[in-house]
Design a protein around this motif. Structure first.
Motif, PDB file in Angstrom:
ATOM      1  N   ASP A 122      10.015   7.053  -1.248  1.00 57.05           N
ATOM      2  CA  ASP A 122      10.000   7.193   0.043  1.00 57.05           C
ATOM      3  C   ASP A 122       9.922   5.647   0.917  1.00 57.05           C
ATOM      4  OD1 ASP A 122      10.232   9.462  -0.025  1.00 57.05           O
ATOM      5  OD2 ASP A 122       8.282  10.100   1.121  1.00 57.05           O
ATOM      6  N   PHE A 173       8.046   3.122   6.966  1.00 62.19           N
ATOM      7  CA  PHE A 173       6.874   3.076   6.268  1.00 62.19           C
ATOM      8  C   PHE A 173       6.596   1.664   5.972  1.00 62.19           C
ATOM      9  CE2 PHE A 173       8.092   7.496   4.680  1.00 62.19           C
ATOM     10  CZ  PHE A 173       7.026   8.198   5.284  1.00 62.19           C
ATOM     11  N   LEU A 228       5.610   4.475  11.071  1.00 56.23           N
ATOM     12  CA  LEU A 228       4.350   4.718  10.430  1.00 56.23           C
ATOM     13  C   LEU A 228       4.375   3.911   9.235  1.00 56.23           C
ATOM     14  CD1 LEU A 228       2.112   6.706   9.757  1.00 56.23           C
ATOM     15  CD2 LEU A 228       3.963   8.329   9.045  1.00 56.23           C
ATOM     16  N   ASP A 257      11.980  10.456   2.509  1.00 53.43           N
ATOM     17  CA  ASP A 257      11.398  11.521   3.655  1.00 53.43           C
ATOM     18  C   ASP A 257      12.510  11.795   4.507  1.00 53.43           C
ATOM     19  OD1 ASP A 257       9.130  12.996   3.792  1.00 53.43           O
ATOM     20  OD2 ASP A 257       8.259  11.681   5.449  1.00 53.43           O
ATOM     21  N   TRP A 288       1.412  13.030  12.420  1.00 53.81           N
ATOM     22  CA  TRP A 288       2.062  11.719  12.060  1.00 53.81           C
ATOM     23  C   TRP A 288       3.010  11.502  13.235  1.00 53.81           C
ATOM     24  CZ3 TRP A 288      -0.410   9.795   8.554  1.00 53.81           C
ATOM     25  CH2 TRP A 288      -0.748  10.425   7.197  1.00 53.81           C
ATOM     26  N   HIS A 302       8.820   9.915  12.298  1.00 59.65           N
ATOM     27  CA  HIS A 302       9.035   8.993  11.270  1.00 59.65           C
ATOM     28  C   HIS A 302      10.236   9.575  10.416  1.00 59.65           C
ATOM     29  CE1 HIS A 302       6.248  11.545   9.341  1.00 59.65           C
ATOM     30  NE2 HIS A 302       6.831  11.266   8.173  1.00 59.65           N
ATOM     31  N   TYR A 310       5.118  17.152   0.528  1.00 55.93           N
ATOM     32  CA  TYR A 310       4.768  15.496   0.175  1.00 55.93           C
ATOM     33  C   TYR A 310       5.440  15.253  -1.179  1.00 55.93           C
ATOM     34  CZ  TYR A 310       1.763  14.913   4.323  1.00 55.93           C
ATOM     35  OH  TYR A 310       0.961  14.949   5.518  1.00 55.93           O
ATOM     36  N   LEU A 329       5.580   4.779  -1.880  1.00 52.18           N
ATOM     37  CA  LEU A 329       4.796   4.971  -0.679  1.00 52.18           C
ATOM     38  C   LEU A 329       4.629   6.384  -0.488  1.00 52.18           C
ATOM     39  CD1 LEU A 329       6.529   2.540   1.656  1.00 52.18           C
ATOM     40  CD2 LEU A 329       4.144   2.211   0.445  1.00 52.18           C
ATOM     41  N   ALA A 330       3.557   6.996   0.292  1.00 52.34           N
ATOM     42  CA  ALA A 330       2.150   6.348   0.051  1.00 52.34           C
ATOM     43  C   ALA A 330       1.255   6.900  -0.971  1.00 52.34           C
ATOM     44  CB  ALA A 330       1.690   6.561   1.489  1.00 52.34           C
ATOM     45  N   PHE A 387      -0.299  10.216  -0.479  1.00 53.70           N
ATOM     46  CA  PHE A 387       0.620  11.499  -0.156  1.00 53.70           C
ATOM     47  C   PHE A 387       1.699  11.786  -1.060  1.00 53.70           C
ATOM     48  CE2 PHE A 387      -2.047  10.053   3.720  1.00 53.70           C
ATOM     49  CZ  PHE A 387      -2.480  11.452   3.973  1.00 53.70           C
ATOM     50  N   CYS A 388       2.624  11.114  -0.813  1.00 50.05           N
ATOM     51  CA  CYS A 388       3.835  11.448  -1.328  1.00 50.05           C
ATOM     52  C   CYS A 388       3.609  11.238  -2.944  1.00 50.05           C
ATOM     53  CB  CYS A 388       5.058  10.995  -1.113  1.00 50.05           C
ATOM     54  SG  CYS A 388       5.413  12.038   0.661  1.00 50.05           S
ATOM     55  N   ILE A 400      -1.839   4.416   2.777  1.00 49.24           N
ATOM     56  CA  ILE A 400      -1.966   4.677   4.192  1.00 49.24           C
ATOM     57  C   ILE A 400      -3.493   4.502   4.502  1.00 49.24           C
ATOM     58  CG2 ILE A 400      -1.846   6.467   6.230  1.00 49.24           C
ATOM     59  CD1 ILE A 400       0.462   7.335   4.900  1.00 49.24           C
TER      60      ILE A 400
HETATM   61  C1  VGL Z   1       4.326  10.427   3.613  1.00 51.61           C
HETATM   62  C2  VGL Z   1       3.335  10.659   5.813  1.00 51.61           C
HETATM   63  C3  VGL Z   1       4.165  11.257   6.146  1.00 51.61           C
HETATM   64  C4  VGL Z   1       4.656   9.923   2.400  1.00 51.61           C
HETATM   65  C5  VGL Z   1       5.411  11.287   4.457  1.00 51.61           C
HETATM   66  O1  VGL Z   1       5.709   9.448   1.985  1.00 51.61           O
HETATM   67  O2  VGL Z   1       3.680   9.455   1.621  1.00 51.61           O
HETATM   68  N1  VGL Z   1       3.202  10.264   4.399  1.00 51.61           N
HETATM   69  N2  VGL Z   1       5.341  11.609   5.586  1.00 51.61           N
END
Ligand code: VGL
Ligand code: ZN
Length: 198
Positions: free
Chosen positions: A19, A24, A30, A61, A77, A80, A114, A139-140, A143-144, A169
């Protein structure tokens, strides 16, 4: 997380960049703090894996405009990475090798994903390349990256997290650090660019 290890690349290794998309990074909808810093670092990993003729996977994403994770749809969120928009493109400056394989995730409105392993094609791709060890950056962190690493470990892959190639994040201070420690306790190892032996 424990300190970084040294490692020599082997035949069944692959690079997975998660991602790294315009939304991002700086100027996106975001933005992850300091995400721009990892782009040259990830490019160096990409060059090394390319030189070794090892597979490179880029996940993205790839949301519909009414995705459930968006604030106006009750999610957490700002909108994005809407499929087909500039924000969803891989970040400007990221090297995109011609033979890199792309995995799109969270592509249906009512499902958050995620983890790259939520896309059934992820594991098929890894199997078709006989991958055993995955080097994961992007990233991030909490999360992912975290959910992808957790699922990859569950599937039996050996995981190296690119400690110098991820950013968090940090909705709450320390979230990224906590996620790194958690991945470590699940069995992932941490690596930095200088730890890849020639
Ligand atoms: C992600 C928040 C929303 C990520 C994706 O790639 O970590 N974070 N969508
Ligand atoms: Zn998303």
């Amino acid at each position: 997380m424990k300190h970084a290890v040294d490692v020599s690349l082997e035949k069944q290794d692959a690079l997975l960049i998660v991602d790294v998309q315009n939304d991002f990074v700086n100027g996106g909808s975001l933005p992850v703090a300091n995400a721009d810093e990892i782009i040259p670092v990830l490019n160096s990993y990409i060059e090394i894996f390319t030189k070794h003729s090892l597979p490179i996977f880029l996940s993205r994403d790839w949301h519909p405009a009414n995705h459930c994770s968006f604030l106006e749809c009750g999610g957490d969120w700002p909108p994005h990475c809407i499929a087909g928009t500039h924000g969803a493109d891989f970040a400007t400056g990221l090297i995109r090798p011609l033979n890199a394989q792309i995995i799109s995730k969270a592509t249906t409105a009512d499902r958050e994903e995620y983890s790259d392993f939520d896309s059934p094609e992820m594991q098929k791709l890894l199997e078709s390349h006989a991958v055993k060890r995955l080097f994961v950056g992007g990233l991030a962190t909490e999360f992912c990256i975290y959910y992808t690493v957790r699922d990859a470990l569950k599937c039996g892959y050996k995981i190296f997290v690119l400690a110098d190639g991820v950013r968090a994040i940090n909705l709450t201070v320390g979230d990224g650090t906590k996620a790194m420690a958690e991945m470590s306790s699940l069995g992932a190892e941490k690596i930095v660019l200088a730890g890849i032996l020639p």
